[in-house]
Design an enzyme around this catalytic site. Structure first.
Site, PDB file in Angstrom:
ATOM      1  N   SER A 300      84.026  38.518 -29.870  1.00 37.98           N
ATOM      2  CA  SER A 300      84.439  38.105 -31.215  1.00 37.98           C
ATOM      3  C   SER A 300      84.594  39.298 -32.154  1.00 37.98           C
ATOM      4  O   SER A 300      85.473  40.124 -31.978  1.00 37.98           O
ATOM      5  CB  SER A 300      83.425  37.083 -31.743  1.00 37.98           C
ATOM      6  OG  SER A 300      83.848  36.491 -32.934  1.00 37.98           O
ATOM      7  N   ASP A 311      93.542  50.410 -30.861  1.00 35.92           N
ATOM      8  CA  ASP A 311      94.980  50.356 -31.163  1.00 35.92           C
ATOM      9  C   ASP A 311      95.423  51.489 -32.076  1.00 35.92           C
ATOM     10  O   ASP A 311      96.565  51.950 -31.992  1.00 35.92           O
ATOM     11  CB  ASP A 311      95.327  49.009 -31.805  1.00 35.92           C
ATOM     12  CG  ASP A 311      95.430  47.889 -30.773  1.00 35.92           C
ATOM     13  OD1 ASP A 311      95.179  48.157 -29.587  1.00 35.92           O
ATOM     14  OD2 ASP A 311      95.742  46.749 -31.158  1.00 35.92           O
ATOM     15  N   LYS A 325      86.798  36.696 -26.499  1.00 32.80           N
ATOM     16  CA  LYS A 325      86.781  35.569 -27.456  1.00 32.80           C
ATOM     17  C   LYS A 325      87.680  35.927 -28.634  1.00 32.80           C
ATOM     18  O   LYS A 325      87.292  36.664 -29.525  1.00 32.80           O
ATOM     19  CB  LYS A 325      85.370  35.261 -27.947  1.00 32.80           C
ATOM     20  CG  LYS A 325      85.321  34.105 -28.945  1.00 32.80           C
ATOM     21  CD  LYS A 325      83.908  33.849 -29.433  1.00 32.80           C
ATOM     22  CE  LYS A 325      83.876  32.726 -30.453  1.00 32.80           C
ATOM     23  NZ  LYS A 325      84.482  33.064 -31.740  1.00 32.80           N
TER      24      LYS A 325
END
Length: 551
Positions: A300, A311, A325
């Site tokens: 999460s 990224d 998740k």
């Protein structure tokens, strides 16, 4: 009973009225509202008929709530009904605090046992210890069958008292504690500091994402910066199950440049997409190297942080694949001091990937997914390929594994935990730093003998199975029995082969007894292969830059 029923049944027409009015305001969605109204009417009729006419008396509240649980179980495991007994859990989820005495409990064998004692709260101040077995709470006898009840019994309004009866040590001493409940604030950062101590590398163990996590992190970094310059950071998110989305965004703020996309969420309706950006100047300069540790327990909010830093090529992600998740939950207050935690959106990392591992709509007759995901290729800022679906894949995979079957057996049977309790009880004044490894190992082996610990290796199990299947083949059976005899000393051999990892588990448990939670973490760092690999990567500029595709 009838008066209770009347109160419960008022909910049904009330909801119908709301839905009928809603139809007038949302003509484009009239079909779904009519379906809801029709099925609510049907549900109300079934509920009423069973509650009044079933052969045995039915508890109307538990019956209705069983229906709620049944409905929600057809969705995903994160959409849950939170009743009034667990209302404190909302404070714990959102604010990282609750009214309690400062202990965590778990099952050890068939005993409900204290597995953690938090610093500074009533339990610690009055002498409750890790390993104490709870037999009674607030007058209720505690067993493995009603372990879930102990949380609601121990938690409560700060200032009120709770009586706990515990059994301590092998002598079976029974002690009674009257503890005053306090506002317990769960630490988000369980350990931080320069590691190794003489280096300029900072290690931070972030265990939760409650409301205070971002402020804790900022304060921690600033305090460490005042001691000496920080050249690199290892942010440990292993085992961190996540928490609040906006706090995950705030955490990223501390490391990313301003105005970078951190995460986006998309719900069921068109136009529901929300984008979250970094809004502050980072606390840590961009030239400070960074590694994030993750594993299968990182989920999460942990994955939001790891995904954003990956990224934007701000950190090397090291460890094993995260949980996967990629769903966002919203807590909605309901009547009668209850709440509904419901999945309302999916989240996407800055490159556009979803990391959700399980598609709960697959094979479901209830859910029709409007946001189907596939395992597509995406790219980081430095054009490194990353992939959607199934969690965050590390930039460099380093596994933590327990090699010895013997070690796994000792863990499964709770022998390290039991031994640490025994050792601490018999040596309460000893300094942990003065414990001799060889003496400790010998003492542990003696303890296993005293406890009559039995170990059968996987090889021995397989040989026994072959012997059974060779009953009618005497020649083969004789050879197998010879092999089994040769394996008789395997236990002692494995004790020596896996001595280092056995000692690691013993000392980790002992550190928790003598030095507390922080002491346990610090002790584990000394033998942490993933952390040691991270330190090697940080010390090698060429390797670090290659992993991030920095030219």
């Amino acid at each position: 009973m009838n008066s209770i029923l009347k109160k419960k049944l008022i909910l049904i027409p009330g909801l119908l009225l709301i839905l009928i009015v809603a139809v007038g305001f949302y003509p484009g969605r009239s079909d779904i509202y009519l379906e809801i109204a029709k099925n609510l009417d049907l549900l109300g009729r079934v509920y009423k008929e069973v509650a009044f006419n079933y052969v045995d008396e039915v508890d109307p509240e538990k019956f209705l709530r069983a229906g709620i649980q049944g409905m929600l179980s057809s969705l995903d495991p994160y959409t849950i009904f939170i009743d009034e007994k667990k209302i404190e859990d909302i404070d714990l989820i959102t604010n990282g605090k609750y009214g309690g005495v400062g202990i965590s409990i778990g099952l050890r064998g068939d005993e409900v046992t204290v597995v953690e004692v938090m610093d500074g709260y009533a339990a610690q101040r009055q002498g409750i210890q890790i390993g104490d077995v709870i037999i009674e709470a607030a007058g209720t006898y505690i067993t493995p069958e009603n372990i879930d009840d102990i949380s609601s019994l121990v938690k409560g309004e700060p200032g009120t008292t709770i009586e706990l009866r515990i059994v301590r040590n092998e002598l079976g001493d029974t002690l009674t504690f009257n503890l005053v409940r306090e506002e317990v604030i769960v630490k988000n950062i369980t350990y931080s500091g320069f590691y190794p101590e003489n280096s300029n590398n900072v290690y931070i163990k972030l265990s939760n994402f409650s409301r205070a996590a971002s402020d804790e992190l900022k304060k921690t970094i600033k305090e460490l910066q005042e001691k000496k310059p920080i050249n690199s950071i290892v942010l440990d998110l292993r085992g961190n199950p996540g928490g609040l989305l906006d706090i995950a965004v705030d955490i990223c703020d501390k490391f990313l440049s301003r105005d970078l996309l951190v995460v986006s969420t998309r719900g069921r309706d068109e136009g529901s997409e929300k984008k979250y950006y970094s809004v502050e100047e980072p606390v840590v300069a961009g030239n400070v190297k960074m590694i994030v540790l993750i594993n299968g327990g990182s989920a999460s909010a942990s994955e939001i942080v790891a995904g954003a830093l990956q990224d934007h090529d701000r950190a090397v992600i090291l460890g094993t694949k995260s949980f996967g998740k990629g769903l966002v939950q919203t807590i909605t207050p309901l009547s009668y001091n209850t709440s509904l935690k419901i999945t309302t959106a999916k989240y996407y990392t800055p490159s556009g990937r979803s990391i959700q591992r399980i598609d709960y709509s697959e094979g479901s007759e209830v859910i029709k997914s409007l946001l189907k995901e596939s395992e597509n290729e995406f790219f980081t800022d430095n054009k490194r390929p990353v992939y959607s679906k199934g969690g965050i894949t590390p930039d460099t995979t380093v596994e933590f594994k327990i090699n010895g079957e013997l070690t796994k057996s000792l863990l499964a049977k709770g022998m390290f935990f039991k031994y640490a309790n025994n050792y601490y009880f018999n040596n309460p004044e000893i300094k942990f730093s003065e414990v001799n490894d060889q003496k400790l190992f010998t003492d542990f082996k003696d303890y296993l003998s005293m406890e009559e610990f039995n170990y059968t290796s996987q090889t021995e199990i397989e040989i026994d199975n072959l012997i059974k299947s060779a009953d009618d083949k005497e020649e083969i059976k004789t050879e197998l029995l010879k092999i089994k005899a040769e394996l008789s000393g395997l236990y002692e051999k494995e004790m020596q082969i896996y001595k280092d990892e056995i000692l690691r588990e013993i000392k980790s448990e002992l550190a928790a007894r003598y030095l507390g939670i922080e002491g346990r973490v610090k002790e584990q760092l000394n033998t942490d292969e993933q952390l040691q690999t991270a330190l090697e990567v940080l010390s090698n500029d060429e390797k670090y830059n290659k992993l991030l595709n920095v030219r």
